[in-house]
Design a protein around this motif. Structure first.
Motif, PDB file in Angstrom:
ATOM      1  N   VAL A   1       0.846  -1.188   0.000  1.00  9.37           N
ATOM      2  CA  VAL A   1       0.000   0.000   0.000  1.00  9.37           C
ATOM      3  C   VAL A   1       0.881   1.236   0.000  1.00  9.37           C
ATOM      4  O   VAL A   1       2.104   1.157   0.183  1.00  9.37           O
ATOM      5  CB  VAL A   1      -0.939   0.008   1.224  1.00  9.37           C
ATOM      6  N   GLY A   2       0.271   2.398  -0.197  1.00 13.54           N
ATOM      7  CA  GLY A   2       1.013   3.648  -0.142  1.00 13.54           C
ATOM      8  C   GLY A   2       1.551   3.927   1.249  1.00 13.54           C
ATOM      9  O   GLY A   2       1.115   3.340   2.245  1.00 13.54           O
ATOM     10  N   ARG A   3       2.488   4.853   1.301  1.00 19.72           N
ATOM     11  CA  ARG A   3       3.137   5.143   2.583  1.00 19.72           C
ATOM     12  C   ARG A   3       2.144   5.514   3.675  1.00 19.72           C
ATOM     13  O   ARG A   3       2.219   5.006   4.796  1.00 19.72           O
ATOM     14  CB  ARG A   3       4.139   6.287   2.412  1.00 19.72           C
ATOM     15  N   GLU A   4       1.213   6.418   3.376  1.00 16.47           N
ATOM     16  CA  GLU A   4       0.336   6.914   4.434  1.00 16.47           C
ATOM     17  C   GLU A   4      -0.548   5.816   4.997  1.00 16.47           C
ATOM     18  O   GLU A   4      -0.788   5.761   6.209  1.00 16.47           O
ATOM     19  CB  GLU A   4      -0.514   8.084   3.916  1.00 16.47           C
ATOM     20  N   GLU A   5      -1.033   4.934   4.131  1.00 14.55           N
ATOM     21  CA  GLU A   5      -1.826   3.810   4.641  1.00 14.55           C
ATOM     22  C   GLU A   5      -0.957   2.876   5.464  1.00 14.55           C
ATOM     23  O   GLU A   5      -1.390   2.363   6.510  1.00 14.55           O
ATOM     24  CB  GLU A   5      -2.484   3.048   3.491  1.00 14.55           C
ATOM     25  N   ALA A   6       0.267   2.648   5.016  1.00 13.69           N
ATOM     26  CA  ALA A   6       1.184   1.812   5.788  1.00 13.69           C
ATOM     27  C   ALA A   6       1.451   2.425   7.158  1.00 13.69           C
ATOM     28  O   ALA A   6       1.452   1.723   8.183  1.00 13.69           O
ATOM     29  CB  ALA A   6       2.492   1.643   5.018  1.00 13.69           C
ATOM     30  N   TYR A   7       1.651   3.736   7.181  1.00 14.54           N
ATOM     31  CA  TYR A   7       1.921   4.401   8.458  1.00 14.54           C
ATOM     32  C   TYR A   7       0.700   4.356   9.364  1.00 14.54           C
ATOM     33  O   TYR A   7       0.822   4.195  10.585  1.00 14.54           O
ATOM     34  CB  TYR A   7       2.352   5.845   8.213  1.00 14.54           C
ATOM     35  N   ASP A   8      -0.498   4.504   8.782  1.00  7.90           N
ATOM     36  CA  ASP A   8      -1.715   4.440   9.591  1.00  7.90           C
ATOM     37  C   ASP A   8      -1.865   3.080  10.264  1.00  7.90           C
ATOM     38  O   ASP A   8      -2.344   2.990  11.400  1.00  7.90           O
ATOM     39  CB  ASP A   8      -2.942   4.732   8.734  1.00  7.90           C
ATOM     40  N   ARG A   9      -1.480   2.027   9.561  1.00  7.99           N
ATOM     41  CA  ARG A   9      -1.580   0.690  10.167  1.00  7.99           C
ATOM     42  C   ARG A   9      -0.709   0.595  11.415  1.00  7.99           C
ATOM     43  O   ARG A   9      -1.148   0.107  12.463  1.00  7.99           O
ATOM     44  CB  ARG A   9      -1.168  -0.383   9.161  1.00  7.99           C
ATOM     45  N   ILE A  10       0.525   1.057  11.307  1.00  8.10           N
ATOM     46  CA  ILE A  10       1.425   0.982  12.454  1.00  8.10           C
ATOM     47  C   ILE A  10       0.999   1.966  13.536  1.00  8.10           C
ATOM     48  O   ILE A  10       1.064   1.659  14.736  1.00  8.10           O
ATOM     49  CB  ILE A  10       2.886   1.231  12.026  1.00  8.10           C
ATOM     50  N   ARG A  11       0.529   3.126  13.132  1.00  6.23           N
ATOM     51  CA  ARG A  11       0.035   4.094  14.110  1.00  6.23           C
ATOM     52  C   ARG A  11      -1.127   3.503  14.906  1.00  6.23           C
ATOM     53  O   ARG A  11      -1.187   3.627  16.139  1.00  6.23           O
ATOM     54  CB  ARG A  11      -0.404   5.373  13.385  1.00  6.23           C
ATOM     55  N   ALA A  12      -2.041   2.816  14.228  1.00  7.00           N
ATOM     56  CA  ALA A  12      -3.181   2.195  14.904  1.00  7.00           C
ATOM     57  C   ALA A  12      -2.731   1.074  15.822  1.00  7.00           C
ATOM     58  O   ALA A  12      -3.263   0.906  16.930  1.00  7.00           O
ATOM     59  CB  ALA A  12      -4.170   1.671  13.864  1.00  7.00           C
ATOM     60  N   ALA A  13      -1.753   0.285  15.361  1.00  2.00           N
ATOM     61  CA  ALA A  13      -1.243  -0.810  16.198  1.00  2.00           C
ATOM     62  C   ALA A  13      -0.605  -0.270  17.470  1.00  2.00           C
ATOM     63  O   ALA A  13      -0.831  -0.794  18.572  1.00  2.00           O
ATOM     64  CB  ALA A  13      -0.241  -1.636  15.401  1.00  2.00           C
ATOM     65  N   VAL A  14       0.186   0.787  17.336  1.00  2.86           N
ATOM     66  CA  VAL A  14       0.842   1.387  18.491  1.00  2.86           C
ATOM     67  C   VAL A  14      -0.194   2.011  19.420  1.00  2.86           C
ATOM     68  O   VAL A  14      -0.083   1.908  20.654  1.00  2.86           O
ATOM     69  CB  VAL A  14       1.882   2.426  18.032  1.00  2.86           C
ATOM     70  N   ASP A  15      -1.212   2.644  18.853  1.00  2.91           N
ATOM     71  CA  ASP A  15      -2.281   3.210  19.693  1.00  2.91           C
ATOM     72  C   ASP A  15      -2.947   2.125  20.534  1.00  2.91           C
ATOM     73  O   ASP A  15      -3.221   2.328  21.729  1.00  2.91           O
ATOM     74  CB  ASP A  15      -3.324   3.896  18.813  1.00  2.91           C
ATOM     75  N   ALA A  16      -3.212   0.973  19.928  1.00  2.00           N
ATOM     76  CA  ALA A  16      -3.833  -0.124  20.673  1.00  2.00           C
ATOM     77  C   ALA A  16      -2.917  -0.579  21.809  1.00  2.00           C
ATOM     78  O   ALA A  16      -3.378  -0.856  22.929  1.00  2.00           O
ATOM     79  CB  ALA A  16      -4.142  -1.283  19.737  1.00  2.00           C
ATOM     80  N   ARG A  17      -1.627  -0.647  21.540  1.00  2.00           N
ATOM     81  CA  ARG A  17      -0.679  -1.009  22.592  1.00  2.00           C
ATOM     82  C   ARG A  17      -0.670   0.030  23.699  1.00  2.00           C
ATOM     83  O   ARG A  17      -0.709  -0.305  24.892  1.00  2.00           O
ATOM     84  CB  ARG A  17       0.722  -1.142  21.984  1.00  2.00           C
ATOM     85  N   GLU A  18      -0.629   1.301  23.325  1.00  2.00           N
ATOM     86  CA  GLU A  18      -0.528   2.370  24.312  1.00  2.00           C
ATOM     87  C   GLU A  18      -1.800   2.503  25.133  1.00  2.00           C
ATOM     88  O   GLU A  18      -1.763   3.039  26.250  1.00  2.00           O
ATOM     89  CB  GLU A  18      -0.230   3.695  23.609  1.00  2.00           C
ATOM     90  N   GLU A  19      -2.912   2.034  24.625  1.00  2.00           N
ATOM     91  CA  GLU A  19      -4.190   2.133  25.350  1.00  2.00           C
ATOM     92  C   GLU A  19      -4.429   0.933  26.255  1.00  2.00           C
ATOM     93  O   GLU A  19      -5.543   0.727  26.728  1.00  2.00           O
ATOM     94  CB  GLU A  19      -5.330   2.316  24.354  1.00  2.00           C
TER      95      GLU A  19
END
Length: 297
Positions: free
Chosen positions: A129-147
């Motif tokens: 996928v494009g960069r921004e979608e790739a970054y959103d996936r990791i951002r969401a994963a990290v958010d789940a961890r941080e929550e």
């Protein structure tokens, strides 16, 4: 008592390489632990082959993968890294995938940037996928961890295949900036590229060693010197098991004695029969067969 994620963090803090045979089911994971290894990874290639008898081409659903991970995590005490594929949808699906894998007892979950349906990293036809979608996936994963999810995030990029190493390194660096705990740049094609991967971030890096794949099959001491913290071997156990099964089937087909079989007593022990019987001695009604029962009582 430490959590699976805590145990994985402690392993990664050690300045050495961890050789990681990959499991495809609960039994293979038990054998890896019995052999003295420190951690394992649920290989998507092997899980798809063993569970549904189909190639790793995005055919398994989130529910099937989660169930496989839960069964493996429940059979071992060492840390398990689960294959979360692309997260099974958008960023909100990624969050759910991370939460599910944490609740299943996984120490870490891998999220990758391939287009869905994903493909095995060393087979044709994969794209990212494009960069921004790739970054959103990791951002969401990290958010789940941080929550509140006690789990590590292993961020994977397959961009090397179509877009070159520089694009893969750019994504890896951003994944780390976003908070990924472990970085996995799939399929570098030379030792020089592997060195660039390890130098690109300060994160622990994972090498994926597929026999016959695109990445050089270097010995563990060389991988450690390059800078890798984990060396994953996703197909070694499944390939050896399949080879042995095909040999036994060929012998049976022509009526020959079955060779190279594990002794029945050892097989029982490794599966857990001896442990079960020993534990059941504590409970009188479980330790012996029921006698004197009448039909209908």
């Amino acid at each position: 008592m430490t959590t699976p994620a805590d145990r994985l963090r402690a392993l990664l803090a050690q300045p050495r390489l961890h050789t990681m045979p990959c499991a495809y089911d609960a039994l293979s994971a038990k054998l890896i632990e019995q052999a003295g290894f420190d951690l394992t990874f649920m290989t998507g290639f092997g899980a798809s082959a063993s569970r549904i008898g189909a190639p790793d081409l995005g055919l398994m659903s989130y529910g099937e993968v989660l169930d496989q991970a839960r069964n493996i995590a429940g059979a071992i005490s060492m840390p398990l890294i689960a294959d979360g594929d692309t997260g099974y949808g958008n960023a909100m699906n990624v969050r759910r995938t991370v939460q599910g894998m944490a609740n299943a007892g996984c120490a870490a979950v891998m999220i990758e940037d391939q287009l869905a349906p994903k493909r095995c990293g060393h087979t044709p036809g994969k794209a990212v996928v494009g960069r921004e979608e790739a970054y959103d996936r990791i951002r969401a994963a990290v958010d789940a961890r941080e929550e509140g999810q006690d789990i590590l995030i292993l961020a994977r990029t397959d961009a090397r295949h179509d877009h070159g190493l520089n694009e893969a390194l750019t994504r890896a660096q951003k994944f780390r900036e976003l908070g990924a705990d472990i970085i996995f740049v799939e399929a570098p094609r030379s030792e020089a590229e592997m060195r660039e991967v390890c130098a690109a971030t300060d994160a622990p890096n994972m090498a994926n060693i597929v026999e016959g794949g695109e990445t050089p099959d270097l010995p563990p001491e060389a991988l450690e010197e390059i800078g890798y913290r984990i060396a994953a071997y996703p197909l070694s156990l499944m390939a050896s098991a399949m080879q042995a099964m095909m040999q036994t089937l060929a012998e049976m087909k022509v009526g020959q004695p079955r060779s190279n079989l594990m002794d029945f007593m050892e097989l029982r022990r490794r599966i857990g029969f001896d442990d079960y019987y020993e534990a059941s001695e504590r409970y009188a009604t479980s330790a012996r067969p029921v006698t004197g029962a009448r039909e209908g009582s």
